[in-house]
Design an enzyme around this catalytic site. Structure first.
Site, short mmCIF file in Angstrom:
data_model
loop_
_atom_site.label_atom_id
_atom_site.label_comp_id
_atom_site.label_asym_id
_atom_site.label_seq_id
_atom_site.Cartn_x
_atom_site.Cartn_y
_atom_site.Cartn_z
N ASP A 47 53.70 23.93 16.03
CA ASP A 47 54.93 24.74 16.03
C ASP A 47 54.71 26.12 16.65
OD1 ASP A 47 53.33 25.72 14.08
OD2 ASP A 47 54.83 25.73 12.49
N HIS A 238 40.09 30.28 41.69
CA HIS A 238 40.96 30.46 40.51
C HIS A 238 40.17 30.42 39.20
CE1 HIS A 238 45.01 29.46 42.68
NE2 HIS A 238 44.54 30.64 42.98
N ASP A 255 40.60 39.82 39.78
CA ASP A 255 41.93 39.61 40.37
C ASP A 255 42.90 39.63 39.20
OD1 ASP A 255 44.27 38.67 41.53
OD2 ASP A 255 43.27 37.08 42.69
N ASP A 266 49.59 42.50 41.89
CA ASP A 266 48.54 41.49 42.12
C ASP A 266 47.41 42.16 42.89
OD1 ASP A 266 47.02 39.28 42.72
OD2 ASP A 266 48.58 38.21 43.80
N HIS A 348 41.45 30.44 51.79
CA HIS A 348 42.86 30.63 51.36
C HIS A 348 43.63 31.42 52.40
CE1 HIS A 348 41.72 34.73 50.10
NE2 HIS A 348 40.68 34.20 49.50
N HIS A 352 50.60 36.60 50.28
CA HIS A 352 51.85 35.93 49.90
C HIS A 352 52.86 36.98 49.52
CE1 HIS A 352 50.60 36.84 45.74
NE2 HIS A 352 49.40 36.46 46.13
N HIS A 359 53.51 34.58 43.16
CA HIS A 359 53.61 33.94 44.47
C HIS A 359 55.11 33.80 44.73
CE1 HIS A 359 49.34 32.10 43.99
NE2 HIS A 359 49.32 33.37 44.30
N GLU A 384 45.05 39.90 51.13
CA GLU A 384 43.88 39.60 50.30
C GLU A 384 42.87 38.67 50.95
OE1 GLU A 384 44.76 36.96 46.96
OE2 GLU A 384 46.89 37.04 47.47
N TYR A 388 33.41 33.79 50.65
CA TYR A 388 32.80 33.19 49.46
C TYR A 388 31.60 32.34 49.85
CZ TYR A 388 37.53 34.52 48.24
OH TYR A 388 38.69 35.23 48.09
N ARG A 408 36.61 39.51 47.46
CA ARG A 408 38.02 39.53 47.88
C ARG A 408 38.54 40.93 47.62
NH1 ARG A 408 39.59 35.38 45.47
NH2 ARG A 408 40.65 36.07 43.59
N GLU A 410 42.29 42.92 47.58
CA GLU A 410 43.72 42.62 47.63
C GLU A 410 44.55 43.84 47.28
OE1 GLU A 410 45.06 39.80 44.63
OE2 GLU A 410 46.82 39.29 45.85
MN LIG Z 1 47.40 37.35 45.19
#
Ligand SMILES: [Mn+2]
Length: 442
Positions: A47, A238, A255, A266, A348, A352, A359, A384, A388, A408, A410
């Site tokens: 619940d 991710h 990130d 972001d 990637h 975006h 996104h 960004e 890697y 990275r 961004e």
């Molecule tokens: Mn992003």
């Protein structure tokens, strides 16, 4: 009865909501019924529910932020008439969950003409579709099973309103930009706080708690699960387990962005947990930073959407050759369609759209195929690029020198007639700035 309870604070004036509605309506044909449902609460376990977050389209059109509601509008009478169908007031439920605002509140306080109980919708729907002027339905499918089924059961075909709404949402108003600046600034300060708190051996979850604690204490919340990856974890795009300790000599990639009035920021920053980049880390970092700056510079009004990805790709591909990681010509590294061997290390996109969704709509993410977008004033996007080098990869060559490095960087960019504006400028990204910040809070 006098209204008692929480107010629904709308981030925009009724005028702004109404002008968005009019702009949408002006593109729809006669005989239209438009339905924009918001989502229900989602169960997490038994619940217990996930924290509720309303559908972005209903937030955009009228600001209604409770679950289980429909924004419905029709022009069957020759004029547009807008209604909110919302949950009825229910004392027993409200004792547990808090005030339910109800149809009367919606009618009196939201930028719509009327408010009804959602329980009345089925009857009203039958009246709409039996109306002599009725021709077609626009429905945001996939948000409300009951509405989708009602349309299906009556042998109707629902058109998508997304392409009309998406092209509007892509261009932010002054007030939206003001909110997004606030969202960006909170996220900048959270990243700075994390850098100041960094030390060798700190855990990923400790850094995550500093970032998200800062969001929460500013009446905000993460816009997407925070990624905090040390060492090799920084190479997982991710990654969000965030449970490892970060060893002396490793980089950490964070990130993380927050949400204010529904609008996301972001930001990604990558930094050495001990406060000093190694020579190899510095080589990769400087290359990614140069690519990021080239991509930002390419965000010019009138340029095609793909141009910023091409700009960062060129810098990265040339850099990979210069560092001896790729042994080929620039043309071979880039490939014919920017899908060459440099993609082994940069998998990637360069960025975006950003807005109500992290996104966000636009930039090739529309539900319907549109023409290739072009940078226009009022767009907000992320830039960004990253590189890697996962130590465990065997499908491509990972030079020993760079093994276990993921970087990275961004930022959030507003497109203006005077060139790109970096909304996340207050978050440092130059090597000397970052090095002097790390551990400064101890
Ligand atoms: Mn992003």
């Amino acid at each position: 009865m006098e209204y008692i309870g929480e107010d629904m604070k709308l981030p925009f004036s009724h005028d702004e909501f109404r002008s968005r509605q009019s702009k949408l309506f002006s593109q729809l044909p006669e005989g239209t019924v438009l339905i924009i449902p918001t989502n229900s609460k989602k169960q997490r376990s038994n619940d217990t529910n996930y924290r509720f977050r309303a559908n972005s389209y209903i937030l955009y059109l009228c600001g209604w932020s409770e679950p289980d509601a429909l924004f419905v509008s029709d022009n069957l009478s020759g004029e547009w008439n807008t209604s909110l169908y919302v949950r009825e007031k229910d004392t027993k439920k409200e004792i547990w969950e808090g005030i339910i605002l109800g149809p009367e509140y919606a009618a009196n306080n939201l930028p719509v003409d009327s408010g009804y109980s959602i329980n009345c919708f089925e009857d009203d729907f039958m009246q709409y579709i039996q109306h002599e002027k009725f021709k077609l339905i626009f429905n945001l499918a996939g948000e409300n099973e009951f509405v989708d089924k009602l349309i299906y059961d009556n042998d109707l075909y629902a058109n998508s309103p997304r392409r009309f709404l998406d092209s509007m949402r892509v261009i932010k108003s002054d007030k939206e930009i003001e909110i997004m600046k606030k969202s960006a600034e909170i996220a900048c300060q959270a990243h700075i706080l994390a850098m100041k708190s960094g030390f060798s051996g700190i855990s990923e979850c400790h850094l995550q708690s500093i970032i998200e604690g800062y969001f929460i204490s500013n009446r905000s919340h993460w816009a997407y699960p925070s990624i905090v990856g040390g060492g090799d974890n920084a190479t997982i795009l991710h990654y969000n387990k965030n449970l490892d300790d970060i060893d002396d000599g490793e980089l950490v990639l964070i990130d993380a962005g927050c949400e204010i009035e529904g609008y996301a920021s972001d930001i990604t920053r990558t930094w050495p947990v001990n406060g000093k980049f190694t020579k190899a880390q510095r080589e990769i970092y400087e290359l990614v930073l140069a690519a990021e700056k080239a991509a930002i510079e390419a965000c010019q009004v009138g340029a095609p959407w793909k141009s910023f990805h091409e700009a960062s790709s060129r810098v990265l591909a040339q850099g990979l050759i210069d560092l001896g990681i790729l042994d080929c010509t620039l043309h071979e590294a880039l490939g014919d369609d920017f899908n060459g061997s440099y993609r082994n290390y940069f998998m990637h996109g360069t960025g975006h759209m950003l807005g109500l969704d992290v996104h966000d709509v636009g930039g090739g993410r529309q539900g319907d195929d549109g023409p290739d977008p072009v940078f226009s004033p009022g767009m907000v996007l992320t830039v960004e690029p990253g590189l890697y080098f996962a130590s465990w990869r065997t499908d491509v060559s990972i030079p020993e020198r760079y093994s276990g490095i993921g970087v990275r960087i961004e930022d959030n960019i507003l497109i203006t007639d005077n060139g790109p504006v970096v909304l996340t400028e207050s978050c440092p990204k130059e090597i000397n700035e970052i090095e002097s910040l790390i551990g400064a809070g101890e």
